[in-house]
Design an enzyme around this catalytic site. Sequence first.
Site, short mmCIF file in Angstrom:
data_model
loop_
_atom_site.label_atom_id
_atom_site.label_comp_id
_atom_site.label_asym_id
_atom_site.label_seq_id
_atom_site.Cartn_x
_atom_site.Cartn_y
_atom_site.Cartn_z
CB CYS A 64 -0.89 -0.05 1.24
SG CYS A 64 -1.70 1.49 1.64
CB CYS B 109 0.38 1.83 4.10
SG CYS B 109 -1.32 1.25 4.01
#
Length: 163
Positions: free
Chosen positions: A84, A87
Amino acid sequence: MNKMANSRSMTHAVRSLCRTVVIQTVTRTVISAASTCYRYYMHNNFSSTSQVRKSFVINSNEDFVNKVMNSDVPVIVNFHAEWCDPCKILSPKLKELVDPMNDVHLAIIDVENNAELVHAFDVKAVPAVLAVRSGLVVDKFIGLVDADMIENLIKKLTMKQGG
């Protein structure tokens, strides 16, 4: 013949002594390495102000219950994934904001390795961040947000209950 027996006996004694010295040296090296590892572990997992690391990875449900739900300190829970990209931006920012604080910890949960927690908290997208105080979720957000929103979550988390 006597000379040969003495020579063999002497050779055996030297070999035995060498083995003893090697064993003692290896033992000292292992003990020294273990001591170094222990000091490193203690330094990196415990601080003078707290007995638990401020930022830690959750590896199991039991870990989550012990370190988050039963924590005396409010905890920001960061559900993330290695793949991600948002993230990868948010996680360091959370750590940067939490590290200087004495009254908040950061729990990091990899969604790929903790399916039960993902299901229990109904995480549909990452990053997903929960603010947990006294075992209760007091706030949350999903996705990459600006620093103000993170700071507001931290303020809400650190407000005294009833305040």
